[in-house]
Motif scaffolding. Structure first.
Motif, PDB file in Angstrom:
ATOM      1  N   LEU A 408      -0.064 -21.573 -41.560  1.00  0.00           N
ATOM      2  CA  LEU A 408       0.710 -22.064 -42.701  1.00  0.00           C
ATOM      3  C   LEU A 408      -0.160 -22.899 -43.631  1.00  0.00           C
ATOM      4  CD1 LEU A 408       4.028 -22.984 -40.869  1.00  0.00           C
ATOM      5  CD2 LEU A 408       3.673 -21.102 -42.467  1.00  0.00           C
ATOM      6  N   GLU A 409      -1.077 -23.663 -43.075  1.00  0.00           N
ATOM      7  CA  GLU A 409      -1.999 -24.429 -43.924  1.00  0.00           C
ATOM      8  C   GLU A 409      -2.842 -23.498 -44.785  1.00  0.00           C
ATOM      9  OE1 GLU A 409      -3.046 -28.596 -41.735  1.00  0.00           O
ATOM     10  OE2 GLU A 409      -3.900 -26.786 -40.833  1.00  0.00           O
ATOM     11  N   ASP A 410      -3.275 -22.358 -44.203  1.00  0.00           N
ATOM     12  CA  ASP A 410      -4.053 -21.383 -44.978  1.00  0.00           C
ATOM     13  C   ASP A 410      -3.213 -20.740 -46.084  1.00  0.00           C
ATOM     14  OD1 ASP A 410      -6.244 -21.891 -43.467  1.00  0.00           O
ATOM     15  OD2 ASP A 410      -6.266 -19.966 -42.401  1.00  0.00           O
ATOM     16  N   LEU A 411      -1.931 -20.520 -45.795  1.00  0.00           N
ATOM     17  CA  LEU A 411      -1.070 -19.836 -46.762  1.00  0.00           C
ATOM     18  C   LEU A 411      -0.586 -20.755 -47.874  1.00  0.00           C
ATOM     19  CD1 LEU A 411       1.244 -17.682 -44.432  1.00  0.00           C
ATOM     20  CD2 LEU A 411      -0.822 -16.962 -45.637  1.00  0.00           C
ATOM     21  N   GLY A 412      -0.619 -22.062 -47.649  1.00  0.00           N
ATOM     22  CA  GLY A 412      -0.033 -23.003 -48.603  1.00  0.00           C
ATOM     23  C   GLY A 412      -0.715 -22.987 -49.964  1.00  0.00           C
ATOM     24  N   THR A 413       0.080 -22.928 -51.005  1.00  0.00           N
ATOM     25  CA  THR A 413      -0.394 -23.023 -52.387  1.00  0.00           C
ATOM     26  C   THR A 413       0.506 -23.999 -53.140  1.00  0.00           C
ATOM     27  OG1 THR A 413       0.979 -21.151 -53.097  1.00  0.00           O
ATOM     28  CG2 THR A 413      -1.292 -20.658 -52.409  1.00  0.00           C
ATOM     29  N   VAL A 414      -0.017 -24.566 -54.200  1.00  0.00           N
ATOM     30  CA  VAL A 414       0.739 -25.519 -55.007  1.00  0.00           C
ATOM     31  C   VAL A 414       0.919 -24.934 -56.405  1.00  0.00           C
ATOM     32  CG1 VAL A 414       0.836 -27.854 -55.947  1.00  0.00           C
ATOM     33  CG2 VAL A 414      -0.181 -27.452 -53.698  1.00  0.00           C
ATOM     34  N   GLU A 415       2.170 -24.873 -56.858  1.00  0.00           N
ATOM     35  CA  GLU A 415       2.490 -24.376 -58.191  1.00  0.00           C
ATOM     36  C   GLU A 415       3.293 -25.427 -58.939  1.00  0.00           C
ATOM     37  OE1 GLU A 415       4.523 -20.674 -57.969  1.00  0.00           O
ATOM     38  OE2 GLU A 415       3.133 -19.789 -56.513  1.00  0.00           O
ATOM     39  N   THR A 416       3.255 -25.348 -60.247  1.00  0.00           N
ATOM     40  CA  THR A 416       4.043 -26.247 -61.082  1.00  0.00           C
ATOM     41  C   THR A 416       5.225 -25.477 -61.647  1.00  0.00           C
ATOM     42  OG1 THR A 416       2.086 -27.536 -61.672  1.00  0.00           O
ATOM     43  CG2 THR A 416       4.036 -27.788 -63.065  1.00  0.00           C
ATOM     44  N   VAL A 417       6.430 -25.930 -61.300  1.00  0.00           N
ATOM     45  CA  VAL A 417       7.660 -25.293 -61.750  1.00  0.00           C
ATOM     46  C   VAL A 417       8.510 -26.352 -62.433  1.00  0.00           C
ATOM     47  CG1 VAL A 417       9.716 -24.021 -61.062  1.00  0.00           C
ATOM     48  CG2 VAL A 417       7.561 -23.643 -59.843  1.00  0.00           C
ATOM     49  N   ASP A 418       8.783 -26.138 -63.730  1.00  0.00           N
ATOM     50  CA  ASP A 418       9.583 -27.093 -64.515  1.00  0.00           C
ATOM     51  C   ASP A 418       9.014 -28.496 -64.437  1.00  0.00           C
ATOM     52  OD1 ASP A 418      11.330 -25.055 -65.189  1.00  0.00           O
ATOM     53  OD2 ASP A 418      12.623 -25.421 -63.454  1.00  0.00           O
ATOM     54  N   ARG A 420       7.320 -29.827 -62.075  1.00  0.00           N
ATOM     55  CA  ARG A 420       7.333 -30.385 -60.731  1.00  0.00           C
ATOM     56  C   ARG A 420       6.418 -29.553 -59.837  1.00  0.00           C
ATOM     57  NH1 ARG A 420      12.846 -29.398 -58.526  1.00  0.00           N
ATOM     58  NH2 ARG A 420      13.471 -31.113 -59.904  1.00  0.00           N
ATOM     59  N   GLU A 421       5.620 -30.221 -59.009  1.00  0.00           N
ATOM     60  CA  GLU A 421       4.749 -29.510 -58.087  1.00  0.00           C
ATOM     61  C   GLU A 421       5.571 -28.957 -56.923  1.00  0.00           C
ATOM     62  OE1 GLU A 421       1.458 -31.775 -56.734  1.00  0.00           O
ATOM     63  OE2 GLU A 421       0.281 -31.432 -58.563  1.00  0.00           O
ATOM     64  N   VAL A 422       5.402 -27.663 -56.673  1.00  0.00           N
ATOM     65  CA  VAL A 422       6.129 -26.993 -55.595  1.00  0.00           C
ATOM     66  C   VAL A 422       5.106 -26.369 -54.652  1.00  0.00           C
ATOM     67  CG1 VAL A 422       7.732 -25.143 -54.992  1.00  0.00           C
ATOM     68  CG2 VAL A 422       8.129 -26.517 -57.045  1.00  0.00           C
ATOM     69  N   VAL A 423       5.203 -26.729 -53.365  1.00  0.00           N
ATOM     70  CA  VAL A 423       4.311 -26.163 -52.353  1.00  0.00           C
ATOM     71  C   VAL A 423       4.961 -24.907 -51.777  1.00  0.00           C
ATOM     72  CG1 VAL A 423       3.086 -26.581 -50.195  1.00  0.00           C
ATOM     73  CG2 VAL A 423       3.458 -28.463 -51.802  1.00  0.00           C
ATOM     74  N   ARG A 424       4.215 -23.822 -51.755  1.00  0.00           N
ATOM     75  CA  ARG A 424       4.729 -22.561 -51.217  1.00  0.00           C
ATOM     76  C   ARG A 424       3.855 -22.115 -50.046  1.00  0.00           C
ATOM     77  NH1 ARG A 424       8.454 -20.862 -54.905  1.00  0.00           N
ATOM     78  NH2 ARG A 424       8.039 -21.230 -57.114  1.00  0.00           N
ATOM     79  N   PHE A 425       4.493 -21.910 -48.922  1.00  0.00           N
ATOM     80  CA  PHE A 425       3.843 -21.301 -47.771  1.00  0.00           C
ATOM     81  C   PHE A 425       4.264 -19.835 -47.654  1.00  0.00           C
ATOM     82  CE2 PHE A 425       4.366 -25.799 -46.950  1.00  0.00           C
ATOM     83  CZ  PHE A 425       3.107 -26.180 -46.503  1.00  0.00           C
ATOM     84  N   ILE A 426       5.543 -19.598 -47.924  1.00  0.00           N
ATOM     85  CA  ILE A 426       6.099 -18.244 -47.889  1.00  0.00           C
ATOM     86  C   ILE A 426       6.549 -17.913 -49.296  1.00  0.00           C
ATOM     87  CG2 ILE A 426       7.843 -16.749 -46.852  1.00  0.00           C
ATOM     88  CD1 ILE A 426       8.055 -18.916 -44.617  1.00  0.00           C
ATOM     89  N   ARG A 427       5.919 -16.937 -49.896  1.00  0.00           N
ATOM     90  CA  ARG A 427       6.286 -16.579 -51.263  1.00  0.00           C
ATOM     91  C   ARG A 427       7.571 -15.758 -51.263  1.00  0.00           C
ATOM     92  NH1 ARG A 427       0.920 -14.287 -54.051  1.00  0.00           N
ATOM     93  NH2 ARG A 427       0.566 -13.420 -51.993  1.00  0.00           N
ATOM     94  N   GLY A 428       8.436 -16.019 -52.234  1.00  0.00           N
ATOM     95  CA  GLY A 428       9.734 -15.360 -52.280  1.00  0.00           C
ATOM     96  C   GLY A 428       9.920 -14.535 -53.534  1.00  0.00           C
ATOM     97  N   ARG A 429       8.940 -13.717 -53.867  1.00  0.00           N
ATOM     98  CA  ARG A 429       9.065 -12.891 -55.077  1.00  0.00           C
ATOM     99  C   ARG A 429      10.039 -11.738 -54.881  1.00  0.00           C
ATOM    100  NH1 ARG A 429       2.768 -11.724 -55.612  1.00  0.00           N
ATOM    101  NH2 ARG A 429       3.263 -11.253 -53.437  1.00  0.00           N
ATOM    102  N   THR A 430      10.263 -11.356 -53.624  1.00  0.00           N
ATOM    103  CA  THR A 430      11.203 -10.283 -53.330  1.00  0.00           C
ATOM    104  C   THR A 430      12.243 -10.814 -52.344  1.00  0.00           C
ATOM    105  OG1 THR A 430      10.023  -9.425 -51.389  1.00  0.00           O
ATOM    106  CG2 THR A 430       9.310  -8.631 -53.549  1.00  0.00           C
ATOM    107  N   VAL A 431      13.296 -10.018 -52.106  1.00  0.00           N
ATOM    108  CA  VAL A 431      14.327 -10.431 -51.151  1.00  0.00           C
ATOM    109  C   VAL A 431      13.901 -10.148 -49.715  1.00  0.00           C
ATOM    110  CG1 VAL A 431      16.216 -10.200 -52.785  1.00  0.00           C
ATOM    111  CG2 VAL A 431      15.509  -8.209 -51.447  1.00  0.00           C
TER     112      VAL A 431
END
Length: 708
Positions: A408-418, A420-431
């Motif tokens: 999970l540490e390897d998968l973690g990325t930080v994005e800025t949404v509205d 606000r910094e959002v940390v993503r380990f599991i990307r949810g682009r699809t259902v």
């Protein structure tokens, strides 16, 4: 072992037959393609461009269907030797591993709009897992609101954690007392104390199982296979310690007795908490299960000061962990799930295994025919997933998993949404975020493994409408993940670690088979006219190894061989559902708009399927009948038999799995919804006149009259 946890051990003859079946399937496809091409090249039909295009489309469809059938057979070639070679780890080895490896485990159970009864059973099943340090967190994701029914459901769900904590207090104290006393007593006396503790906790578990309601097969499964199996296991240890008597300490040492006492505390030592991210404005409120998990995972290893919606500050302390267990709220884990999977992660050769799971099986004792057959397809997929692991082509099935924190540490990325910094380990682009995450896992050089036992179970939709919701979601997203697979394969090849051919083929089929199998079946059944040139005995025989081996698998999994006909009919019913999911994937690829997650209903009431999804199988049946009649007139008896068989399977599935009355009701309701035009109520003149003109101007603005 728990009944049903172990697969029947495949025989050497069965393993050999699986390999022969794959070879026969491929050989028959090559023979068919060669025969058709040679036959057509000798005739004048090639002059007709439309006939040539139709023939090419038909052959492509046959190839796509054969490819998916071949991938099923290939998965079996890998699965059966794995199941035959599997040997359960000894309990003594598992205990010794836990005694020397103080692993910290975080178990997360995301819940949104779930029936509290399902949440309760799932939470109990994970709270009773055996791990040295286990924290169980219910991620309650229902939004705050004033709806009385919603508030009542959320309150009842929150109370489950308190109920479990209260119930565990007494047996936990008994286990801890046994550990303390066993350290100071002589070996024979320590054995007696630990045996009494096991017997006491076994009685507690048996009383809990007896007190459980058994209104349905899911509740019965929880009482018998979760609580009852735990009671049986603990009782057997108590009996064994009692039978040991005054044996030589070299045979049953004080160290071993103390280890058994610690096992009891591990089973009962879970900390239970509830976390609701939507109570805190500073956290992400994205409406997905992946976001729910990501928010809490981002808090791991820190102390956070969060203000809730009322402005009250809360201190949220989330300790570090070594592994994370995830479990859906409609699923259950058998008592040995965590112990056996965590032990597997400790073994040599598993250092780069980031995700280990047991793809869920269907609960036994289903209520309806469609639930039983849908459960059969779920169990068949469990077998397929075992084969995927044999070729290192495992996909994460999100209903349950044990995940290394280092992954999970390897998968973690930080994005800025509205802003606000959002940390993503599991990307949810699809259902199908679990499938999508699998590609990220292998892209970072980690592996996924399916443990070759049935240690997790999940609910199967009880009616066609509910199944439609679930399968439409499953059908949506695979095509979107395919480019990511190809990019990962290219990157791995450039880095000198290419994916194996079998792995690439199996992964490609897993992601895209719903799309091209649906298209291929539609072409064979309705689009391309079946005639003597294209339909031959060889074409029918291509599918024979697939159906014969699947029937054998159904028998091995506890079903009947003739259920293969019901599974075929169910797949025909779901053609339109799979087509809708495929179109949804294509639309998302072009528009970039993520399809909303559709939660599978679990309220116990029948879910309407929609008129179009009832009408579509009837169209397939009618088209098959037309083709059968025309083929008889042309003397093409094989084509007529195939078309007639398809029509019988579709009609039989409609009658047996959907029901005539339910089908008529859904068609009628669909007709009413189509012709019904809702009329918006207009405010009366008195109401409009009661609002001053100046107020309307200030609130609504000046409304210009519409002229000519």
């Amino acid at each position: 072992p728990t009944p049903g946890a172990l697969h029947p051990r495949p025989t050497a003859a069965g393993i050999a037959r699986s390999r022969v079946a794959l070879v026969i399937c491929v050989a028959l496809w090559l023979l068919y393609m060669t025969t058709v091409v040679v036959t057509l090249s000798r005739g004048a039909a090639l002059v007709d461009v439309w006939h040539l295009l139709g023939t090419a489309l038909f052959l492509i469809s046959v190839t796509m269907l054969t490819f998916s059938a071949g991938m099923y057979l290939l998965a079996r070639v890998g699965a059966l030797p794995r199941l035959a070679a599997h040997r359960r780890a000894r309990r003594a080895d598992i205990d010794e591993g836990f005694d020397h490896d103080d692993v910290r485990v975080l178990a997360l159970l995301p819940s949104y709009g779930e029936d509290p009864a399902y949440v309760r059973m799932a939470l109990w099943s994970v709270a009773l897992q055996e791990a040295p340090h286990l924290r169980v967190v219910l991620l309650l994701d229902d939004p705050p609101g004033d709806d009385p029914a919603l508030r009542d459901r959320v309150a009842r769900t929150r109370a489950i954690a308190d109920e479990i904590r209260l119930e565990l207090a007494a047996p936990r104290e008994c286990a801890q007392d046994a550990v303390t006393r066993a350290r100071t007593l002589p070996a024979p006396e320590a054995r007696r104390v630990v045996a009494e503790a096991y017997a006491t906790v076994a009685r507690w578990a048996r009383e809990c199982a007896t007190a459980e309601p058994r209104d349905g097969h899911v509740e019965t499964f929880f009482a018998e296979q979760v609580l009852g199996s735990l009671a049986d296991d603990l009782g057997s240890v108590a009996d064994a310690l009692g039978e040991a008597g005054d044996v030589d300490e070299e045979i049953l040492s004080s160290t071993r007795v103390q280890s058994l006492a610690r096992r009891l505390t591990r089973i009962l030592g879970a900390e239970i908490e509830v976390f609701e991210r939507k109570r805190f404005p500073s956290l992400s409120h994205e409406p997905t299960k992946a976001a729910n998990l990501n928010v809490y995972l981002a808090l791991v290893g820190g102390v956070h000061h969060l203000r809730d919606l009322d402005g009250i500050e809360h201190v949220v302390d989330v300790p570090v962990c070594d592994a994370v267990i995830t479990l859906d709220a409609d699923s259950m884990l058998l008592p040995e799930y965590a112990a056996r999977l965590l032990h597997a992660l400790q073994q040599p050769g598993y250092e780069r295994v980031g995700v280990i799971q047991t793809p869920y099986s269907a609960y036994r004792g289903r209520r309806s025919a469609i639930e039983r057959l849908a459960g059969a397809t779920t169990d068949l997929q469990h077998l397929v997933h075992q084969g995927l692991t044999a070729f290192d082509a495992t996909f994460w099935v999100g209903a349950n998993a044990v995940i290394r924190w280092s992954l999970l540490e390897d998968l973690g990325t930080v994005e800025t949404v509205d802003g606000r910094e959002v940390v993503r380990f599991i990307r949810g682009r699809t259902v199908i975020e679990d499938t999508e995450a699998s590609i990220d896992v292998i892209g970072h050089g980690w592996r996924l493994v399916n443990y070759p036992e049935r240690l997790s179970y999940s609910a199967t939709p009880p009616d066609f409408g509910t199944l439609v919701v679930q399968r439409r979601r499953w059908a949506n997203g695979g095509l979107l993940v395919l480019p990511a697979l190809w990019r990962t394969a290219a990157a791995r090849r450039a880095a000198g670690h290419p994916l194996r051919t079998a792995e690439m083929l199996l992964r490609t089929n897993y992601l895209g088979s719903i799309a091209w199998v649906t298209a291929g079946l539609l072409v064979l059944l309705t689009v391309v006219p079946l005639n003597g040139e294209l339909v031959s005995i060889v074409l029918i025989l291509i599918a024979l190894p697939y159906f014969v081996e699947m029937a054998h698998d159904l028998r091995m999994l506890g079903y009947r061989r003739r259920d293969i006909l019901g599974v075929y009919g169910l797949n025909l019913l779901l053609l339109a559902v799979n087509l809708a999911g495929t179109i949804g994937s294509i639309a998302q690829a072009f528009t970039g708009h993520r399809v909303a997650f559709a939660r599978t209903p679990k309220e116990g009431r029948r879910t309407p399927a929609g008129a179009l999804l009832i009408l579509a199988p009837l169209v397939v049946a009618a088209a098959s009948i037309i083709v059968a009649v025309r083929s008889v007139g042309e003397g093409s008896w094989i084509a007529a038999a195939f078309a007639a068989f398809t029509a019988v399977c579709v009609v039989g599935a409609m009658v047996r799995l959907v029901g005539v009355r339910n089908s008529i009701a859904d068609l009628w309701n669909g007709w009413l919804e189509w012709i019904w035009v809702p009329v918006r109520a207009r405010a009366s003149a008195t109401q409009e006149d009661s609002v001053p003109a100046w107020r309307r101007v200030l609130d609504d603005g000046l409304i210009e009259p519409v002229t000519g």
